[in-house]
Design a protein around this motif. Sequence first.
Motif, PDB file in Angstrom:
ATOM      1  N   ASP A  53       5.700  12.701  -7.186  1.00 12.24           N
ATOM      2  CA  ASP A  53       5.532  12.520  -8.762  1.00 12.24           C
ATOM      3  C   ASP A  53       5.049  11.192  -8.897  1.00 12.24           C
ATOM      4  N   ALA A  54       4.606  10.114  -7.934  1.00 12.83           N
ATOM      5  CA  ALA A  54       4.699   8.768  -8.159  1.00 12.83           C
ATOM      6  C   ALA A  54       2.817   8.705  -7.659  1.00 12.83           C
ATOM      7  N   ASP A  55       2.536   7.739  -8.242  1.00 15.97           N
ATOM      8  CA  ASP A  55       1.235   7.223  -7.956  1.00 15.97           C
ATOM      9  C   ASP A  55       1.065   6.017  -7.289  1.00 15.97           C
ATOM     10  N   ILE A  56       0.352   5.879  -6.109  1.00 18.01           N
ATOM     11  CA  ILE A  56       0.209   4.807  -5.416  1.00 18.01           C
ATOM     12  C   ILE A  56      -0.772   3.831  -6.157  1.00 18.01           C
ATOM     13  N   VAL A  57      -0.296   2.623  -6.353  1.00 22.46           N
ATOM     14  CA  VAL A  57      -1.132   1.822  -7.284  1.00 22.46           C
ATOM     15  C   VAL A  57      -1.796   0.421  -6.398  1.00 22.46           C
ATOM     16  N   ASP A  58      -0.894   0.400  -5.083  1.00 27.55           N
ATOM     17  CA  ASP A  58      -1.447  -0.957  -4.338  1.00 27.55           C
ATOM     18  C   ASP A  58      -0.977  -0.444  -3.060  1.00 27.55           C
ATOM     19  N   TYR A  59      -1.631  -1.306  -1.839  1.00 28.09           N
ATOM     20  CA  TYR A  59      -1.420  -0.928  -0.545  1.00 28.09           C
ATOM     21  C   TYR A  59      -1.683  -2.192   0.186  1.00 28.09           C
ATOM     22  N   LEU A  60      -0.818  -2.620   1.199  1.00 26.66           N
ATOM     23  CA  LEU A  60      -0.952  -3.842   1.952  1.00 26.66           C
ATOM     24  C   LEU A  60      -0.596  -3.310   3.185  1.00 26.66           C
ATOM     25  N   HIS A  61      -1.309  -3.890   4.396  1.00 26.45           N
ATOM     26  CA  HIS A  61      -1.076  -3.910   5.689  1.00 26.45           C
ATOM     27  C   HIS A  61      -0.275  -5.101   6.014  1.00 26.45           C
ATOM     28  N   GLN A  62       0.745  -4.710   6.675  1.00 25.30           N
ATOM     29  CA  GLN A  62       1.712  -5.955   6.933  1.00 25.30           C
ATOM     30  C   GLN A  62       1.619  -6.423   8.329  1.00 25.30           C
ATOM     31  N   GLY A  63       0.994  -5.804   9.059  1.00 23.49           N
ATOM     32  CA  GLY A  63       1.022  -6.237  10.494  1.00 23.49           C
ATOM     33  C   GLY A  63       1.383  -5.200  11.523  1.00 23.49           C
ATOM     34  N   ARG A  64       0.978  -5.610  12.675  1.00 22.40           N
ATOM     35  CA  ARG A  64       1.512  -4.597  14.095  1.00 22.40           C
ATOM     36  C   ARG A  64       2.307  -5.216  14.965  1.00 22.40           C
ATOM     37  N   GLU A  65       3.304  -4.588  15.355  1.00 21.44           N
ATOM     38  CA  GLU A  65       4.169  -5.281  16.312  1.00 21.44           C
ATOM     39  C   GLU A  65       3.912  -4.290  17.737  1.00 21.44           C
ATOM     40  N   GLU A  66       3.658  -4.857  18.752  1.00 17.63           N
ATOM     41  CA  GLU A  66       3.171  -4.379  20.071  1.00 17.63           C
ATOM     42  C   GLU A  66       4.405  -4.339  20.936  1.00 17.63           C
ATOM     43  N   ASN A  67       5.073  -3.229  21.600  1.00 17.77           N
ATOM     44  CA  ASN A  67       5.925  -3.230  22.756  1.00 17.77           C
ATOM     45  C   ASN A  67       5.265  -2.725  23.876  1.00 17.77           C
ATOM     46  N   ASP A  68       6.210  -2.366  25.041  1.00 20.55           N
ATOM     47  CA  ASP A  68       5.545  -2.043  26.318  1.00 20.55           C
ATOM     48  C   ASP A  68       4.460  -0.952  26.197  1.00 20.55           C
ATOM     49  N   SER A  69       5.066   0.298  25.628  1.00 21.72           N
ATOM     50  CA  SER A  69       4.114   1.431  25.520  1.00 21.72           C
ATOM     51  C   SER A  69       3.929   1.939  24.049  1.00 21.72           C
ATOM     52  N   THR A  70       4.596   1.182  23.202  1.00 22.33           N
ATOM     53  CA  THR A  70       4.264   1.661  21.743  1.00 22.33           C
ATOM     54  C   THR A  70       3.969   0.255  20.807  1.00 22.33           C
ATOM     55  N   ALA A  71       3.891   0.936  19.597  1.00 21.73           N
ATOM     56  CA  ALA A  71       3.396  -0.124  18.557  1.00 21.73           C
ATOM     57  C   ALA A  71       3.753   0.332  17.330  1.00 21.73           C
ATOM     58  N   VAL A  72       4.091  -0.580  16.477  1.00 24.28           N
ATOM     59  CA  VAL A  72       4.570  -0.339  15.029  1.00 24.28           C
ATOM     60  C   VAL A  72       3.691  -1.086  14.031  1.00 24.28           C
ATOM     61  N   GLU A  73       2.854  -0.187  13.258  1.00 21.01           N
ATOM     62  CA  GLU A  73       2.142  -0.423  12.164  1.00 21.01           C
ATOM     63  C   GLU A  73       2.970  -0.364  10.956  1.00 21.01           C
ATOM     64  N   LYS A  74       2.751  -1.652  10.159  1.00 21.73           N
ATOM     65  CA  LYS A  74       3.850  -1.675   8.982  1.00 21.73           C
ATOM     66  C   LYS A  74       3.001  -2.028   7.802  1.00 21.73           C
ATOM     67  N   PHE A  75       3.449  -1.098   6.748  1.00 21.99           N
ATOM     68  CA  PHE A  75       2.531  -1.247   5.478  1.00 21.99           C
ATOM     69  C   PHE A  75       3.503  -1.150   4.084  1.00 21.99           C
ATOM     70  N   LYS A  76       3.207  -1.890   2.951  1.00 24.82           N
ATOM     71  CA  LYS A  76       3.848  -1.712   1.961  1.00 24.82           C
ATOM     72  C   LYS A  76       3.129  -1.247   1.038  1.00 24.82           C
ATOM     73  N   LEU A  77       3.527  -0.082   0.319  1.00 27.66           N
ATOM     74  CA  LEU A  77       2.616   0.548  -0.702  1.00 27.66           C
ATOM     75  C   LEU A  77       3.488   0.378  -2.048  1.00 27.66           C
ATOM     76  N   TRP A  78       2.926   0.116  -3.323  1.00 27.76           N
ATOM     77  CA  TRP A  78       3.523  -0.125  -4.431  1.00 27.76           C
ATOM     78  C   TRP A  78       3.176   1.373  -5.345  1.00 27.76           C
ATOM     79  N   LEU A  79       4.294   1.851  -5.719  1.00 28.87           N
ATOM     80  CA  LEU A  79       4.298   3.016  -6.470  1.00 28.87           C
ATOM     81  C   LEU A  79       4.741   2.979  -8.139  1.00 28.87           C
ATOM     82  N   ARG A  80       4.108   3.846  -8.935  1.00 33.04           N
ATOM     83  CA  ARG A  80       4.519   3.954 -10.064  1.00 33.04           C
ATOM     84  C   ARG A  80       5.003   5.334 -10.615  1.00 33.04           C
ATOM     85  N   GLU A  81       6.128   5.546 -11.069  1.00 32.57           N
ATOM     86  CA  GLU A  81       6.502   6.910 -11.300  1.00 32.57           C
ATOM     87  C   GLU A  81       7.079   7.064 -12.763  1.00 32.57           C
ATOM     88  N   ASP A  82       6.688   7.624 -13.713  1.00 31.11           N
ATOM     89  CA  ASP A  82       6.984   7.226 -15.030  1.00 31.11           C
ATOM     90  C   ASP A  82       6.897   5.903 -15.456  1.00 31.11           C
TER      91      ASP A  82
END
Length: 111
Positions: A53-82
Amino acid sequence: MRRLFTALGILLLLSGGMTSGIVLPNVHAEDDIPSYAKWGRLAMQKTGSRYPDADIVDYLHQGREENDSTAVEKFKLWLREDDKEFGVLIAIEFSTKTEEVIDITFSETSQ
């Protein structure tokens, strides 16, 4: 997203039927696609499913963390609901070899 539509609109206007001698450079869209785009689409899709029920009003890529065999992509989304606005932090962990998703975590924030 707005910048993409603006750029596409300008490109269409400049290339559509104009023969005034304007020479457009060779543009390769693949070169402009950031490496995290695939994960950003997934973050938006999963957030939309989690907060239908929420609208995504903004999007930000916060970076990537690398490990030995995995990686983590981090994002922040700003939502509006009512009449409420809030942020959602999303971390997508995946295998760097197979790009198989291992885990997706969500955390709400007021900032």
